[in-house]
Design a protein around this motif. Structure first.
Motif, PDB file in Angstrom:
ATOM      1  N   UNK A   1     -52.461  15.176  -2.269  1.00 16.03           N
ATOM      2  CA  UNK A   1     -53.196  14.264  -1.403  1.00 16.03           C
ATOM      3  C   UNK A   1     -53.479  14.957  -0.081  1.00 16.03           C
ATOM      4  N   UNK A   2     -54.747  15.141   0.246  1.00 22.18           N
ATOM      5  CA  UNK A   2     -55.109  15.818   1.494  1.00 22.18           C
ATOM      6  C   UNK A   2     -54.625  15.019   2.699  1.00 22.18           C
ATOM      7  N   UNK A   3     -54.216  15.722   3.763  1.00 15.57           N
ATOM      8  CA  UNK A   3     -53.833  15.005   4.997  1.00 15.57           C
ATOM      9  C   UNK A   3     -55.002  14.161   5.500  1.00 15.57           C
ATOM     10  N   UNK A   4     -54.662  13.064   6.154  1.00 14.79           N
ATOM     11  CA  UNK A   4     -55.691  12.142   6.609  1.00 14.79           C
ATOM     12  C   UNK A   4     -56.400  12.607   7.873  1.00 14.79           C
ATOM     13  N   UNK A   5     -55.670  13.286   8.772  1.00 16.45           N
ATOM     14  CA  UNK A   5     -56.356  13.689  10.001  1.00 16.45           C
ATOM     15  C   UNK A   5     -57.154  14.968   9.758  1.00 16.45           C
TER      16      UNK A   5
ATOM     17  N   UNK B   1     -56.690  22.787   8.167  1.00 18.67           N
ATOM     18  CA  UNK B   1     -55.666  23.832   8.065  1.00 18.67           C
ATOM     19  C   UNK B   1     -55.132  23.902   6.627  1.00 18.67           C
ATOM     20  N   UNK B   2     -54.936  22.748   6.008  1.00 20.49           N
ATOM     21  CA  UNK B   2     -54.428  22.702   4.632  1.00 20.49           C
ATOM     22  C   UNK B   2     -55.437  23.311   3.650  1.00 20.49           C
ATOM     23  N   UNK B   3     -56.713  23.010   3.808  1.00 23.95           N
ATOM     24  CA  UNK B   3     -57.730  23.572   2.907  1.00 23.95           C
ATOM     25  C   UNK B   3     -57.812  25.088   3.044  1.00 23.95           C
ATOM     26  N   UNK B   4     -57.654  25.579   4.262  1.00 25.15           N
ATOM     27  CA  UNK B   4     -57.672  27.026   4.471  1.00 25.15           C
ATOM     28  C   UNK B   4     -56.445  27.668   3.807  1.00 25.15           C
ATOM     29  N   UNK B   5     -55.291  27.002   3.925  1.00 25.42           N
ATOM     30  CA  UNK B   5     -54.073  27.502   3.282  1.00 25.42           C
ATOM     31  C   UNK B   5     -54.214  27.452   1.763  1.00 25.42           C
ATOM     32  N   UNK B   6     -54.865  26.419   1.253  1.00 28.03           N
ATOM     33  CA  UNK B   6     -55.081  26.310  -0.189  1.00 28.03           C
ATOM     34  C   UNK B   6     -55.914  27.485  -0.699  1.00 28.03           C
TER      35      UNK B   6
END
Length: 198
Positions: free
Chosen positions: A27-31, A37-42
């Motif tokens: 589940x992607x972070x809401x903010x 940052x999460x998509x870049x890490x993915x």
């Protein structure tokens, strides 16, 4: 939003979660900041494991070609996301009347630093994994224990530099720019191997 000191913890949490459960369940972070940052890490997570596939001894030429294309597209996404991180940070600074164009220019942007932190998170995870490997040869644990200590220092130093750059950018004592990667290999109009053969 924009708490840059939380990035290593976010990278670690995501790395553990993605190794334990299917990526489809994530589940992607809401903010928007954490999500970016999460998509870049993915992208780095996917690159890490795709590059492992390329190094499999039994990989065929066809396998390697398929993997190489996947690496190219994922790497492009990774670079695009680093630029998006910088763009978001510059937009945030603009609301405060920054950056101060007379302040010294930092050579590396936060997006590129966050990218390096992402890779360090993956190295730390996989080094710990190697330390726990039951079939490892003698001395393997000790070698990886040394590597883990070095990686931890490097990440702590880089994370502190990132926070300091952001604080200085907010105070107007330092600035950064968005540096476009301008990759050529994925652009058919700029890659001679593509446009000469199409």
């Amino acid at each position: 939003m924009l708490n840059l000191s939380d990035i290593p913890d976010l990278h670690d949490q995501l790395t553990v979660a993605w190794h334990r459960e299917a990526l489809e369940a994530w589940q992607r972070p809401l903010d928007p900041w954490s999500e970016l940052v999460a998509r870049q890490h993915l992208a780095n997570f996917e690159l890490w494991h795709t590059e492992d596939e390329a190094r499999t001894p039994e990989a065929t030429d066809a396998d390697l070609a398929r993997v190489k294309r996947r690496i190219d597209s994922t790497n492009q996404r990774r670079n695009d996301l680093s630029e998006q991180i910088d763009q978001l940070l510059l937009e945030k600074l603009a609301t405060a009347g920054m950056p101060n164009e007379t302040s010294p220019l930092h050579s590396e942007s936060p997006g590129l630093m966050i990218d390096r932190l992402s890779i360090l998170a993956l190295k730390l995870y996989h080094t710990r994994e190697e330390m726990e490997r039951p079939d490892a040869p003698q001395g393997h644990f000790e070698r990886n224990q040394e590597r883990l200590a070095i990686l931890a220092i490097q990440r702590n130093d880089l994370a502190a530099c990132l926070v300091r750059l952001w604080e200085e950018s907010l105070s107007g004592t330092r600035r950064f720019k968005l540096y476009r990667q301008l990759k050529m290999y994925n652009d058919p109009s700029l890659n001679p191997s593509v446009y000469r053969n199409s």
